[in-house]
Design a protein around this motif. Sequence first.
Motif, short mmCIF file in Angstrom:
data_model
loop_
_atom_site.label_atom_id
_atom_site.label_comp_id
_atom_site.label_asym_id
_atom_site.label_seq_id
_atom_site.Cartn_x
_atom_site.Cartn_y
_atom_site.Cartn_z
N UNK A 45 50.96 34.94 36.10
CA UNK A 45 51.81 34.26 37.06
C UNK A 45 52.21 35.08 38.27
N UNK A 46 51.58 36.22 38.50
CA UNK A 46 51.89 37.05 39.68
C UNK A 46 50.78 36.84 40.70
N UNK A 47 51.08 36.10 41.76
CA UNK A 47 50.05 35.70 42.72
C UNK A 47 49.40 36.89 43.39
N UNK A 48 50.15 37.95 43.65
CA UNK A 48 49.59 39.11 44.33
C UNK A 48 48.59 39.86 43.46
N UNK A 49 48.63 39.65 42.16
CA UNK A 49 47.64 40.24 41.26
C UNK A 49 46.37 39.41 41.24
N UNK A 50 46.50 38.12 41.12
CA UNK A 50 45.32 37.27 40.97
C UNK A 50 44.60 37.01 42.29
N UNK A 51 45.33 36.95 43.40
CA UNK A 51 44.75 36.57 44.69
C UNK A 51 44.30 37.84 45.43
N UNK A 92 44.54 48.77 37.83
CA UNK A 92 43.43 47.85 37.98
C UNK A 92 43.87 46.41 38.18
N UNK A 93 45.17 46.13 37.95
CA UNK A 93 45.73 44.81 38.24
C UNK A 93 46.38 44.76 39.62
N UNK A 94 46.51 45.90 40.28
CA UNK A 94 47.24 45.93 41.55
C UNK A 94 46.43 46.49 42.70
N UNK A 95 45.25 47.03 42.43
CA UNK A 95 44.51 47.76 43.47
C UNK A 95 43.67 46.82 44.34
N UNK A 96 42.80 47.41 45.17
CA UNK A 96 42.01 46.66 46.12
C UNK A 96 40.68 46.14 45.60
N UNK A 97 40.44 46.25 44.28
CA UNK A 97 39.26 45.64 43.65
C UNK A 97 37.94 46.15 44.18
N UNK A 98 37.88 47.41 44.61
CA UNK A 98 36.62 48.01 45.03
C UNK A 98 35.92 48.54 43.79
N UNK A 99 34.73 48.04 43.53
CA UNK A 99 33.96 48.47 42.36
C UNK A 99 32.85 49.40 42.84
N UNK A 100 33.07 50.69 42.66
CA UNK A 100 32.12 51.69 43.14
C UNK A 100 32.01 52.81 42.11
N UNK A 197 40.92 38.00 40.99
CA UNK A 197 40.74 39.35 40.46
C UNK A 197 40.22 39.27 39.02
N UNK A 198 39.27 40.13 38.72
CA UNK A 198 38.74 40.24 37.36
C UNK A 198 38.95 41.68 36.90
N UNK A 199 40.20 42.01 36.58
CA UNK A 199 40.54 43.33 36.07
C UNK A 199 40.40 43.38 34.56
N UNK A 200 40.67 44.55 33.98
CA UNK A 200 40.45 44.68 32.54
C UNK A 200 41.47 43.90 31.71
N UNK A 201 42.66 43.63 32.26
CA UNK A 201 43.62 42.83 31.50
C UNK A 201 43.08 41.42 31.27
N UNK A 202 42.47 40.85 32.31
CA UNK A 202 41.91 39.51 32.18
C UNK A 202 40.54 39.53 31.50
N UNK A 203 39.72 40.50 31.86
CA UNK A 203 38.32 40.50 31.40
C UNK A 203 38.17 41.03 29.98
N UNK A 204 38.90 42.08 29.64
CA UNK A 204 38.75 42.72 28.33
C UNK A 204 39.82 42.28 27.34
N UNK A 205 41.09 42.32 27.77
CA UNK A 205 42.18 42.11 26.82
C UNK A 205 42.44 40.65 26.51
N UNK A 206 42.51 39.83 27.52
CA UNK A 206 42.90 38.43 27.31
C UNK A 206 42.06 37.71 26.25
N UNK A 207 40.73 37.89 26.20
CA UNK A 207 39.94 37.17 25.20
C UNK A 207 40.24 37.56 23.75
N UNK A 208 40.89 38.73 23.52
CA UNK A 208 41.17 39.15 22.14
C UNK A 208 42.66 39.21 21.84
#
Length: 515
Positions: A45-51, A92-100, A197-208
């Motif tokens: 529910x935190x828009x600045x994290x998801x958007x 990883x939930x608050x950064x600029x989502x640069x995957x390098x 955003x597809x951080x580890x909280x959403x991608x790794x943790x949420x499914x389990x």
Amino acid sequence: MKIEQGHFDYVIVGAGTAGCVVARRLVEGSDARVLLIEAGGSDEGIASISHPARWLENIGAAHDWSYAYESSPHVDNRALFLSRGKVLGGSGSTNGMIWARGNRADYDGWAAAGNAGWDFDSVLPLFKKSEDWEGGASAFRGAGGPIRIERARQLNPVAAALIDACGTYGMPYLEDVNVPHPEGVGPINMNVREGTRCGTARAFLQPVRGHANLTVLTGAQVVSLTLSGTRCTGLELLMAGERQVLHASREVILCAGTIDTPRLLMLSGIGPAEDLRRLDIPVAAALAGVGQNLQEHVILAGLCFEAKQPLPPPHHNLVDSTFFWKSRASLPVPDLMFVPVQLPYVSAEIAAQYPVPSHSFCLAPGLVRVQSRGHVRMKTARHDGPLEIQPRLLAEQADVDALVAGLELGLDIASQPAFREIAHRWVAPPKRLSREEAVAFVRRASSPYFHPVGTCAMGSGEAAVVDARLRVHGLEGLRIADASVMPTIPSAGTLAPTVMIAEFASRQLLADRVG
């Protein structure tokens, strides 16, 4: 709130970028009882994290630890803000989502320093394992992993101009900037899925999250580790003002990050003996390297241009494209990573010297192979006490020289036709600078990239904190799996390398369990 089950096989401290990965892999790969502890709250529910385009709103928000780097004459005596995510997924939930990933040489250097199994060829499968690359699987990219990775599309005019300008300057075009030897310009890789955003909280943790063997605690602050001789047996935490003791029959895994992992070790009597005694903390294990070797990328907040006409609203992660280049042609690998910023991104000192129009954009030279080293120290023995976080940015002359060269390179790029088409005038600096002026500009514009690493470095020497399997030297049942173990900082963003480290740790934990 009292935890119903006080005994677990594995207790993970920190549900940030790395902790979410380790929890997922342990739950999927074993029947172990796993506890994941996070001091912050939920990311839901935190828009600045998801958007993606709103990520700057996370800086200084309620879900930010809001640390600060100590002032230093090397950066014009400025204290610099250090944003660290205090939420599920961490930074990883608050950064600029640069995957390098960085350069092959980064990881080969780790291995050459005595860390077997960390060379690029060895860790490449771990990078691939976590990825769901938009282009599908290949020799260097992974598909089907938890984290969706996409290139920026429909580039902002500033990002498109960067690619065109670098082309006329003579840089090669990179269809994918995550090749083993990135040197050139191209659209940036972002960890996003369908514009979110597809951080580890959403991608790794949420499914389990609903798995019977996984317990996730939020709002819980770990205050010390419990030791029985040389074995870590668990920890103490505060939750809703109540102190609780939890036990780990197998291991405690620290994923609290570059600032809080060394702090927790020192609170538990593990660290430089002299510093611990100064704070009246009994020494349980003298490890001189705890809190040392702090490294941070430096980005110039100040290379600014007024647009000829209003730019479209910022989108993606406000960047869209990037390039890797050398500050000196003789260097073996690039040490600069530039990003175009769709907003006026300048330090307060630069803005005071050069008034910045609202319809401006920036080129941000980043130094990603730094020579300067700093430290993290506790000022008191309180678990929530103040810290001395001193990265010593620009303390080494080589770093100053590289950023001065980066400033000149930025002005060279801005002089190319593509940038002249969108820039009305140079704002900061308004013209080419003398060497003395350029050094002063660099010191006033230098800012942290929010990429701290290295304070519990991996290795075998006196300054090392963990071995090549990430086990804390001299102790049993205690492992570290976060950016603090990096012996040297990668020459790119630290998100992807931190996920890789967590994958490495997970593989070791599961192998040790079978063994």
